[in-house]
Motif scaffolding. Sequence first.
Motif, mmCIF file in Angstrom:
data_model
loop_
_atom_site.group_PDB
_atom_site.id
_atom_site.type_symbol
_atom_site.label_atom_id
_atom_site.label_comp_id
_atom_site.label_asym_id
_atom_site.label_seq_id
_atom_site.Cartn_x
_atom_site.Cartn_y
_atom_site.Cartn_z
ATOM 1 N N GLN A 148 -10.631 -1.227 -11.014
ATOM 2 C CA GLN A 148 -10.724 -1.491 -12.448
ATOM 3 C C GLN A 148 -12.137 -1.235 -12.961
ATOM 4 O OE1 GLN A 148 -9.097 -5.478 -12.382
ATOM 5 N NE2 GLN A 148 -7.124 -4.729 -13.167
ATOM 6 N N ALA A 149 -13.134 -1.471 -12.130
ATOM 7 C CA ALA A 149 -14.517 -1.212 -12.517
ATOM 8 C C ALA A 149 -14.811 0.282 -12.589
ATOM 9 C CB ALA A 149 -15.473 -1.889 -11.539
ATOM 10 N N ASN A 150 -14.138 1.073 -11.752
ATOM 11 C CA ASN A 150 -14.369 2.515 -11.726
ATOM 12 C C ASN A 150 -13.075 3.231 -11.311
ATOM 13 O OD1 ASN A 150 -15.325 5.098 -11.549
ATOM 14 N ND2 ASN A 150 -16.798 4.701 -9.913
ATOM 15 N N PRO A 151 -12.152 3.460 -12.264
ATOM 16 C CA PRO A 151 -10.854 4.060 -11.933
ATOM 17 C C PRO A 151 -10.938 5.464 -11.328
ATOM 18 C CG PRO A 151 -10.797 3.103 -14.117
ATOM 19 C CD PRO A 151 -12.224 3.066 -13.648
ATOM 20 N N SER A 152 -12.024 6.172 -11.559
ATOM 21 C CA SER A 152 -12.126 7.528 -11.001
ATOM 22 C C SER A 152 -12.473 7.520 -9.513
ATOM 23 C CB SER A 152 -13.165 8.350 -11.770
ATOM 24 O OG SER A 152 -14.450 7.783 -11.607
ATOM 25 N N ASN A 153 -12.934 6.395 -8.997
ATOM 26 C CA ASN A 153 -13.272 6.275 -7.577
ATOM 27 C C ASN A 153 -12.208 5.408 -6.903
ATOM 28 O OD1 ASN A 153 -14.357 6.069 -5.066
ATOM 29 N ND2 ASN A 153 -16.155 4.906 -5.676
ATOM 30 N N THR A 154 -11.142 6.062 -6.414
ATOM 31 C CA THR A 154 -10.042 5.308 -5.825
ATOM 32 C C THR A 154 -10.314 4.879 -4.390
ATOM 33 O OG1 THR A 154 -8.967 7.331 -5.080
ATOM 34 C CG2 THR A 154 -8.331 6.472 -7.252
ATOM 35 N N ASN A 155 -11.315 5.479 -3.742
ATOM 36 C CA ASN A 155 -11.640 5.154 -2.355
ATOM 37 C C ASN A 155 -10.369 5.126 -1.503
ATOM 38 O OD1 ASN A 155 -12.858 4.458 0.014
ATOM 39 N ND2 ASN A 155 -13.766 2.563 -0.735
ATOM 40 N N ALA A 156 -9.675 6.247 -1.509
ATOM 41 C CA ALA A 156 -8.372 6.354 -0.839
ATOM 42 C C ALA A 156 -8.433 6.048 0.650
ATOM 43 C CB ALA A 156 -7.799 7.743 -1.056
ATOM 44 N N THR A 157 -9.597 6.123 1.249
ATOM 45 C CA THR A 157 -9.684 5.887 2.696
ATOM 46 C C THR A 157 -9.244 4.478 3.078
ATOM 47 O OG1 THR A 157 -12.016 5.274 2.521
ATOM 48 C CG2 THR A 157 -11.511 7.576 3.023
ATOM 49 N N ARG A 158 -9.401 3.522 2.200
ATOM 50 C CA ARG A 158 -9.007 2.152 2.537
ATOM 51 C C ARG A 158 -7.502 2.035 2.732
ATOM 52 N NH1 ARG A 158 -10.847 0.166 -3.272
ATOM 53 N NH2 ARG A 158 -12.780 0.174 -2.143
ATOM 54 N N TYR A 159 -6.744 2.930 2.107
ATOM 55 C CA TYR A 159 -5.285 2.880 2.238
ATOM 56 C C TYR A 159 -4.787 3.645 3.460
ATOM 57 C CZ TYR A 159 -5.682 0.860 -2.333
ATOM 58 O OH TYR A 159 -6.031 0.043 -3.367
ATOM 59 N N ARG A 160 -5.681 4.177 4.243
ATOM 60 C CA ARG A 160 -5.313 4.870 5.479
ATOM 61 C C ARG A 160 -5.241 3.924 6.671
ATOM 62 N NH1 ARG A 160 -9.282 9.910 4.381
ATOM 63 N NH2 ARG A 160 -8.078 10.785 2.666
ATOM 64 N N HIS A 161 -5.372 2.664 6.416
ATOM 65 C CA HIS A 161 -5.312 1.658 7.480
ATOM 66 C C HIS A 161 -3.977 1.799 8.216
ATOM 67 C CE1 HIS A 161 -5.018 -2.283 9.388
ATOM 68 N NE2 HIS A 161 -6.328 -2.367 9.242
ATOM 69 N N ALA A 162 -4.000 1.672 9.519
ATOM 70 C CA ALA A 162 -2.801 1.872 10.350
ATOM 71 C C ALA A 162 -1.651 0.954 9.946
ATOM 72 C CB ALA A 162 -3.157 1.674 11.818
ATOM 73 N N ASP A 163 -1.948 -0.287 9.578
ATOM 74 C CA ASP A 163 -0.886 -1.229 9.195
ATOM 75 C C ASP A 163 -0.206 -0.804 7.891
ATOM 76 O OD1 ASP A 163 -1.547 -2.685 11.420
ATOM 77 O OD2 ASP A 163 -2.602 -4.268 10.313
ATOM 78 N N ILE A 164 -0.983 -0.274 6.957
ATOM 79 C CA ILE A 164 -0.429 0.182 5.677
ATOM 80 C C ILE A 164 0.445 1.411 5.908
ATOM 81 C CG2 ILE A 164 -0.986 1.147 3.413
ATOM 82 C CD1 ILE A 164 -3.578 -0.582 3.522
ATOM 83 N N LYS A 165 -0.058 2.353 6.676
ATOM 84 C CA LYS A 165 0.710 3.560 6.952
ATOM 85 C C LYS A 165 2.003 3.232 7.704
ATOM 86 C CE LYS A 165 -1.833 7.080 8.367
ATOM 87 N NZ LYS A 165 -2.917 7.863 8.958
ATOM 88 N N GLN A 166 1.942 2.313 8.642
ATOM 89 C CA GLN A 166 3.132 1.924 9.396
ATOM 90 C C GLN A 166 4.173 1.292 8.477
ATOM 91 O OE1 GLN A 166 4.066 2.631 12.447
ATOM 92 N NE2 GLN A 166 5.961 1.510 12.181
ATOM 93 N N ARG A 167 3.732 0.429 7.569
ATOM 94 C CA ARG A 167 4.675 -0.235 6.661
ATOM 95 C C ARG A 167 5.353 0.795 5.756
ATOM 96 N NH1 ARG A 167 4.594 -5.610 5.872
ATOM 97 N NH2 ARG A 167 4.059 -5.359 8.040
ATOM 98 N N ILE A 168 4.610 1.780 5.287
ATOM 99 C CA ILE A 168 5.200 2.834 4.456
ATOM 100 C C ILE A 168 6.231 3.623 5.255
ATOM 101 C CG2 ILE A 168 4.721 5.028 3.282
ATOM 102 C CD1 ILE A 168 2.035 3.734 2.403
ATOM 103 N N ARG A 169 5.893 3.950 6.496
ATOM 104 C CA ARG A 169 6.854 4.686 7.327
ATOM 105 C C ARG A 169 8.131 3.876 7.541
ATOM 106 N NH1 ARG A 169 2.039 6.376 9.931
ATOM 107 N NH2 ARG A 169 2.288 4.848 11.587
ATOM 108 N N GLU A 170 7.982 2.576 7.736
ATOM 109 C CA GLU A 170 9.159 1.725 7.918
ATOM 110 C C GLU A 170 10.011 1.666 6.649
ATOM 111 O OE1 GLU A 170 7.448 -2.019 9.040
ATOM 112 O OE2 GLU A 170 6.894 -1.299 11.030
#
Length: 78
Positions: free
Chosen positions: A25-47
């Motif tokens: 919300q402070a900087n919408p242009s900087n999504t820092n997508a790397t934080r969403y590459r966490h193994a637990d997040i990726k696994q949950r999406i695959r499931e």
Amino acid sequence: MRKLNKAQKPQVLVENEGDWLAAFQANPSNTNATRYRHADIKQRIREETYDKCIYCEQKMLPVTSSHIEHKVPVSVDE
């Protein structure tokens, strides 16, 4: 398009949701997508998606950047 039944959030999202949302919300242009590459997040999406793209229903893995060519559901972009 596949119907998606959302599962419980991974713990890493529960623990960081407030901070990550505030940073976005402070900087919408900087999504820092790397934080969403966490193994637990990726696994949950695959499931949740049964290892398939929710738009085209092709298997997600293995995927390279050349495979990712749609951002609009196939049903809309016919």
